[in-house]
Write an enzyme that holds these catalytic residues in place. Structure first.
Site, PDB file in Angstrom:
ATOM      1  N   HIS A   1      -8.652 -11.311 -10.122  1.00 23.04           N
ATOM      2  CA  HIS A   1      -8.534  -9.918 -10.566  1.00 23.04           C
ATOM      3  C   HIS A   1      -7.078  -9.499 -10.745  1.00 23.04           C
ATOM      4  CE1 HIS A   1      -8.337  -8.533  -6.208  1.00 23.04           C
ATOM      5  NE2 HIS A   1      -7.616  -7.577  -6.737  1.00 23.04           N
TER       6      HIS A   1
ATOM      7  N   ASP B   1     -12.432 -15.490  -6.254  1.00 20.81           N
ATOM      8  CA  ASP B   1     -11.452 -14.589  -6.887  1.00 20.81           C
ATOM      9  C   ASP B   1     -10.043 -15.196  -6.865  1.00 20.81           C
ATOM     10  OD1 ASP B   1     -10.032 -12.475  -7.873  1.00 20.81           O
ATOM     11  OD2 ASP B   1     -10.900 -10.972  -6.539  1.00 20.81           O
TER      12      ASP B   1
ATOM     13  N   SER C   1      -3.882  -7.947  -2.475  1.00 21.30           N
ATOM     14  CA  SER C   1      -4.669  -8.808  -3.351  1.00 21.30           C
ATOM     15  C   SER C   1      -3.810 -10.005  -3.725  1.00 21.30           C
ATOM     16  CB  SER C   1      -5.037  -8.065  -4.634  1.00 21.30           C
ATOM     17  OG  SER C   1      -6.004  -7.112  -4.367  1.00 21.30           O
TER      18      SER C   1
HETATM   19  N1  GLU Z   1     -10.094  -5.564  -3.917  1.00 15.85           N
HETATM   20  C1  GLU Z   1      -8.926  -4.867  -3.461  1.00 15.85           C
HETATM   21  C2  GLU Z   1      -8.226  -4.268  -4.650  1.00 15.85           C
HETATM   22  O1  GLU Z   1      -8.288  -4.809  -5.714  1.00 15.85           O
HETATM   23  C3  GLU Z   1      -8.056  -5.826  -2.708  1.00 15.85           C
HETATM   24  C4  GLU Z   1      -7.106  -5.305  -1.744  1.00 15.85           C
HETATM   25  C5  GLU Z   1      -7.675  -4.309  -0.791  1.00 15.85           C
HETATM   26  O2  GLU Z   1      -8.188  -4.723   0.246  1.00 15.85           O
HETATM   27  O3  GLU Z   1      -7.566  -3.125  -1.109  1.00 15.85           O
HETATM   28  O4  GLU Z   1      -7.635  -3.198  -4.612  1.00 15.85           O
END
Ligand code: GLU
Length: 729
Positions: free
Chosen positions: A83, A218, A648
């Site tokens: 991502h 991911d 991330s």
């Molecule tokens: N999935 C989160 C994001 O893209 C990863 C980091 C988090 O823990 O906020 O913002």
């Protein structure tokens, strides 16, 4: 040493025994180090952060503006999230080369794909400049402190990087109760090396985002390039893979429940010390408004992406950008309520008041929480308007931002025409338009406007309004207003825009000035600039000032309530262990998931839960190569690390400093941790390094990349080394 600094060090010494905290690696106190070593860490503080020799910090990279990556080979190979690389992967994808759907794997250096604008930044050193900054502020007096600090920061930054290619930035920590200078080096040629298909890299999609059990691979791989003498350079064919100061070894044993682990990266922002009225505002006003605006646009985008492959590719990255925070805010509100955060904050504030009133010389602190509450109440209107501008202008119909891009041309027409530069400027803008229209669908954009308009029109405070927009809305018919807008604008269609730009100069300017997209965008920006921004700025300054006093008071009166400074996109280390959780009554999250779980979620042809045939085949044969453990292949695991956005892509590192996983998310119950972290509830989600190696090698056939890595395995356990197996093939 100033009194405050002494307090600052004391707080570190008294409060470093929990997993809460994002620690500054250059100032790891004895207590933090002891706590980590007692939990299993085998490294010294110098092995984590040093400036005269290479240390772990030299393998950690700020990826682009807001993610983390880590160096995992001696040829500049870096690992980050799928991502995080998503917009780059998407930018190279087309219907013919659908890298989103099929993945991308460069066979050799030549096949790696260049990404204009993408950078990789290393931290050279972190310097504590608190004393100098505080002396400057004290000498200048309250009135002039801000300006004096700004000047001092510039002076120190300039001195620090003089004669080098580095950058320096002084940042406030603890609301200006401490200051650190971060010196960095940025590489500007970063190429795409490998990415799994979205059915792996984004497996589970929005449904599984922020959720456990999780099965998302991911990850993506990039490579940093440097000039032939290993220096940062703009993209050039002559550039070569970076020879890094340090790379992480990859430990193929992974981790077991209870093992010590740490996360090293660049967490974005947290708000741990805000007071109860601020939490109340987020919970009851800000989050609901922003959630509703995004729900409106996502409804349109999701439908459109489902209906057409072309739109799916065009809107993939935009959709993720909108939906990620949307779902996080919903989880955050749930967590804040269930964990009773407002009540907990109020209790702290009561204790703070009591301590201030009962200790000699501390009475000055007794007004501060009340002053903050009045400030929030007075400024709610401006905060709301700002939120609506962000959601409508920056995350809503794209046409507004695109049209606003023509403002300089229109407003500077006389000067540009007189200097003969006007045609050149028009060409420049028209060239930019190509990039815009590549991923633009005017029907989708029109529907986004229609969906967001009622919310914006009815709820946004009238300090932020557009006359043109209001004139289009008749009898609350927002669909008709949206149609009227798009039927009249030239910015929704490449040919219409080209025609307008090719007309006679004066006529063109007249057309653009009368265009509804141009008018709405500029009116909103003007209204914001005139009616909102000054008030919001002075509010923020006041808030910052009051919070600085409150923070100082907390350090002095309730040091046990003070942990590490809030995240501010600087390098931090969080530590914890691999562990599951019981987030609420009757629910238990086990510490890791496996490939079998992917098969259990499999829905043929589904946009989120389809599984590539090759992966099913490997699962059926249990053909996990050296990456399996006890007959299963681990996919993701949980840990008790304090993380946030920006983490991330952060590496999960074991007790010996080796890579064992890749951070990418938190559980739903943890999304509140930006405001309040709970060791009992909050868990971050990581991809198991063996799943990354398995997908790269066995699934994608890119074993040469695994071979390039420095894989190690604990000899006691005698697990087969993937590199040996690859070589034997
Ligand atoms: N999935 C989160 C994001 O893209 C990863 C980091 C988090 O823990 O906020 O913002």
């Amino acid at each position: 040493m100033t009194r405050l600094l002494a307090v600052f060090l004391v707080f570190l010494a008294t409060h470093a025994t929990a997993h809460e905290g994002m620690w500054i690696p250059s100032t790891l106190s004895k207590l933090v180090m002891n706590d980590m070593q007692n939990a299993g860490l085998k490294l010294s503080a110098d092995e984590i952060y040093a400036i005269n020799q290479s240390s772990l910090k030299d393998a950690i990279v700020l990826f682009g503006g807001g993610c983390t990556a880590s160096v995992i080979s001696d040829q500049g190979l870096i690992l980050t999230n799928h991502h995080c690389g998503y917009s780059q992967i998407q930018s190279h994808a087309s219907l013919e080369n659908d890298y989103l759907k099929n993945g991308f794997w460069a066979e050799n250096f030549d096949a790696e794909l260049t990404n204009p604008g993408l950078s990789a930044t290393f931290v050279v050193r972190i310097e504590d400049v608190t004393e100098e900054m505080q002396k400057t502020a004290a000498a200048a007096g309250t009135e002039n402190a801000e300006e004096a600090l700004r000047k001092k920061a510039l002076e120190l930054e300039r001195e620090a990087v003089d004669g080098t290619g580095y950058k320096a930035e002084i940042k406030p920590f603890f609301y200006g109760n401490a200051f650190y200078m971060i010196v960095t080096e940025t590489y500007r040629d970063v190429r795409l090396v490998g990415a799994p298909p979205s059915s792996i890299g984004k497996f589970g999609g929005d449904t599984d985002n922020w959720v456990w059990p999780r099965h998302t691979g991911d990850f993506s791989l990039f490579r940093i390039y440097a000039s032939p003498d290993n220096q940062p350079a703009d993209y050039s064919e002559d550039n070569v893979p970076l020879s890094p100061k340090r790379h992480l070894k990859v430990n193929t044993d992974g981790v077991e429940e209870g093992d010590f682990t740490m996360i090293f990266g660049f967490p974005g922002r947290t708000f741990q010390y805000i007071t109860s009225p601020a939490v109340e505002y987020i919970l009851e006003t800000e989050n609901p408004a922003r959630i509703a605006m995004r729900e409106a646009s996502l409804g349109v985008i999701d439908r459109a992406m489902e209906a057409s492959d072309k739109t799916r590719i065009q809107y993939a990255s935009k959709q993720s950008r909108i939906s990620n925070a949307y779902k996080k805010w919903i989880g955050q509100n749930m967590g804040l309520k269930e964990f009773d955060v407002i009540e907990k904050k109020k209790k702290t504030e009561e204790a703070f008041l009591k301590a201030a009133m009962s200790q000699k010389g501390m009475e000055g602190y007794s007004q501060i929480v009340g002053e903050l509450a009045s400030l929030y109440a007075e400024n709610e209107k401006y905060q709301n308007a700002r939120n609506y501008l962000i959601e409508f202008y920056y995350y809503g119909p794209e046409i507004l931002r695109f049209a606003a891009g023509f403002r300089d041309l229109v407003e500077n027409y006389d000067t540009l025409a007189a200097s003969g530069k006007f045609p050149e400027e028009v060409d420049k803008l028209f060239n930019l338009a190509d990039g815009y229209f590549k991923d633009y669908n005017s029907e989708v954009d029109r529907d986004i406007l229609a969906a967001q308009l009622p919310l914006f029109h009815q709820n946004c405070p009238d300090v932020l309004t557009s006359e043109t927009l209001n004139s289009l809305i008749k009898n609350d018919n927002y669909g008709a207003a949206s149609d009227a807008f798009y039927d009249k604008t030239v910015f929704a269609d490449r040919e219409a825009l080209e025609k307008a730009l090719k007309s006679k100069e004066k006529k063109m300017i007249k057309t653009l000035k009368a265009d509804p997209a141009y008018c709405v965008a500029t009116e909103l920006l003007d209204a914001y600039g005139e009616n909102v921004a000054p008030a919001y700025r002075s509010f923020s300054n006041e808030e910052e000032g009051l919070m600085s006093v409150y923070m100082k008071g907390l350090m002095e009166l309730l040091p046990e309530k003070v942990n590490s400074p809030d995240a501010n996109s600087t390098l931090r280390l969080s530590y914890g262990k691999m562990e599951g959780v019981k987030p609420r009554d009757g629910i238990a999250y086990t510490p890791y998931t496996t490939l079998s779980g992917i098969m259990a979620k499999y829905i043929p042809g589904d946009k989120e839960f389809d599984v590539p045939a090759k992966l099913m085949e490997l699962h059926e044969k249990a053909d996990y190569g050296p990456y399996g453990k006890d007959g299963e292949l681990r996919v993701c695991f949980l840990g008790s690390h304090h993380t946030t956005g920006g983490n991330s892509g952060s590496p999960t590192i074991n007790a010996r400093g080796e890579l064992v996983g890749l951070n990418f998310d938190r559980t739903y119950e943890s999304t509140m941790s930006d405001i309040m972290f709970s060791e009992e509830i909050c868990r971050n989600i990581m991809v198991d390094v063996n799943y990354i190696l398995f997908i790269t090698d066995k699934f994608a056939g890119a074993g040469h990349l695994v071979e390039e890595m420095d894989t190690v395995s604990n000899p006691v356990k005698k697990r087969p080394q993937p590199v040996h197996e690859l070589k034997a093939k």
